[in-house]
Scaffold this motif. Structure first.
Motif, mmCIF file in Angstrom:
data_model
loop_
_atom_site.group_PDB
_atom_site.id
_atom_site.type_symbol
_atom_site.label_atom_id
_atom_site.label_comp_id
_atom_site.label_asym_id
_atom_site.label_seq_id
_atom_site.Cartn_x
_atom_site.Cartn_y
_atom_site.Cartn_z
ATOM 1 N N SER A 15 -8.723 46.829 -4.566
ATOM 2 C CA SER A 15 -9.457 45.558 -4.566
ATOM 3 C C SER A 15 -8.559 44.482 -3.947
ATOM 4 O O SER A 15 -7.339 44.543 -4.072
ATOM 5 C CB SER A 15 -9.854 45.151 -5.987
ATOM 6 N N ILE B 20 -15.049 46.343 -3.649
ATOM 7 C CA ILE B 20 -14.060 47.289 -4.171
ATOM 8 C C ILE B 20 -14.165 48.554 -3.339
ATOM 9 O O ILE B 20 -15.260 49.080 -3.121
ATOM 10 C CB ILE B 20 -14.313 47.620 -5.661
ATOM 11 N N CYS C 259 -15.718 48.822 -12.102
ATOM 12 C CA CYS C 259 -15.851 47.380 -11.918
ATOM 13 C C CYS C 259 -15.369 46.629 -13.136
ATOM 14 O O CYS C 259 -14.648 45.640 -13.048
ATOM 15 C CB CYS C 259 -17.316 47.010 -11.629
#
Length: 453
Positions: free
Chosen positions: A13, A20, A31
């Motif tokens: 990231s 991502i 996430c």
């Protein structure tokens, strides 16, 4: 990278970027884990959590029942030559585990490779952005250059059409700077060396003196002025130049004088022609009645003694109407032009001669002229007028009846009365037999065949 570390998921990231880049098991809630692990960016090295179940940083957001919990997490900041980390490289697993020292070193190596790649990508992006900016600026510069050249050509063409140019003079060194237009006006080679004294030598004296006077005042007052000057170019051509001047000051001290110069010779010549047409008879070139009366009035009421009225002489041609009626206007015009020429020769430049009627002329004698001198000039004029006039193989004879008014006190006379007295004397000469000169006074002189009696 998953095989190297034997983990089901690895991800990258970037700081401040919502995307991502990940590979591996999609059932892990990556996430949530990565969002909660922003603290990795603040870590000086790898952040390795063998089991996230007991770590309060991973307790705020847990995966739902449809996903598997991330129990193992290892993250390391990615740097790409900047002081602030640009992103995070993360390893995730569904079961608790530890990394060996060799795996930690490998993770750091992977982060270095990722940082280098990101750095090159960003450098490439920066370079591409700079290239695009440079191309855009180059294009703008080219457009600006083209615009400057276009406007320069427009200025040069308009300056040439208007016969105008700009100039400046350094007041410390008196160095002159001219545009091509000024060189053209003075008929000097463009760009040639010039000095102020060299240019002043081209001025007519009266123009130079007045210009120097106004220039000195403008410099002293840091002001400007405009005037028309007369010059003679190095090629000998006489020109009128409209000079506009302004002074540039720094801290109240004049340092530079500048302005424009425009060739107004044609304008002056046109005005002179218009003025001449308004003031002169187009056939003979003598002044017309309006101009003659203006000059006569000035000699009566506004002139000093040296230019005061000495005598008004009115001359009416005898026999002109017969010539004009018999042979036509061309023959009559030839008589009138010949008469004008002969009057100029008889009276000279000191007297003003005008055509004030069809075949009537007037002479204004000014200054301290004696009566005998005026009578002698009249005798010469009548003698010249009586000489035959040749025209297209024929000869014409004309005569002249003359009336003279010589007021003893010009300042006490008026134009109407002076004209009336001279006119009455002229008609008295006609009535007495023509070819005579009558003076608006008791004295009479008669001219027959050029001789006075």
């Amino acid at each position: 990278m998953r095989k190297t570390f034997d983990v089901p998921m690895a991800a990258i990231s970037l700081a401040g970027h919502p995307a991502i880049w990940s590979t591996g098991a999609g059932e892990l809630d990556a996430c949530a884990i990565i969002e909660d692990c922003a603290c990795v960016l603040d870590a000086p090295g790898p952040l390795i959590i063998s089991d996230t179940a007991g770590d309060p940083r991973f307790m705020r957001k847990r995966p739902g029942p449809e996903t598997c919990a991330v129990r193992f997490y290892a993250g390391i900041p990615i740097t790409s030559g900047e002081d602030t980390p640009s992103g995070t490289l993360s390893l995730m697993g569904a079961a608790p585990r530890r990394l060996t020292a060799e795996e930690e070193r490998a993770l750091q190596g992977m982060a270095g490779i990722a940082g280098a790649v990101i750095g090159r990508v960003r450098d490439a992006q920066v370079i591409e952005t700079l290239r695009r900016d440079l191309d855009a600026q180059t294009c703008l510069a080219a457009q600006h250059h083209d615009s400057v050249l276009r406007y320069k050509k427009m200025y040069e063409r308009s300056s040439a059409l208007a016969r105008i140019g700009t100039w400046e003079c350094d007041l410390t060194t008196e160095q002159l700077t001219w545009t091509d237009g000024v060189y053209d006006i003075f008929e000097l080679p463009r760009g040639s060396a010039i000095t102020r004294q060299m240019i002043l030598d081209l001025y007519f004296e009266e123009s130079r003196k007045e210009m120097e006077r106004l220039r000195s005042r403008a410099i002293a007052e840091c002001s400007g002025f405009a005037m028309d000057i007369r010059i003679r170019t190095p090629k000998g051509n006489k020109r009128w130049v409209r000079l506009s001047v302004d002074v540039e000051a720094e801290e109240g001290r004049p340092v530079r004088i500048f302005g424009t110069k425009q060739d107004v010779t044609q304008e002056k010549e046109l005005l002179d022609r218009m003025r001449r047409l308004a003031q002169h008879d187009p056939l003979t070139g003598l002044v017309n009645r309006s101009m003659f009366e203006e000059q006569l009035l000035e000699s009566l009421v506004r002139a000093p003694a040296a230019r005061a009225l000495a005598a008004l002489v009115l001359i009416d041609l005898d026999g002109f109407k017969a010539i004009n009626d018999t042979f036509g206007h061309a023959a009559g015009d030839a008589c009138l032009k010949a008469t004008a020429k002969r009057l100029r020769g008889a009276f000279g430049k000191s007297c003003l001669i005008g055509r004030v009627g069809g075949d009537e002329f007037a002479v204004l004698c000014r200054g301290l002229k004696n009566r005998a001198g005026i009578e002698d000039a009249v005798r010469r004029a009548v003698a010249e007028i009586r000489k035959p006039i040749a025209w297209e193989g024929q000869e014409f004879d004309v005569g002249a009846s003359v009336g003279i008014c010589m007021p003893t006190d010009p300042g006490a006379s008026n134009l109407t009365q002076v004209f009336a007295d001279a006119d009455a004397a002229m008609y008295a000469a006609k009535k007495a037999g023509r070819n005579r000169c009558e003076i608006a006074a008791p004295v009479t002189c008669e001219i027959v065949s050029g001789a006075a009696t």
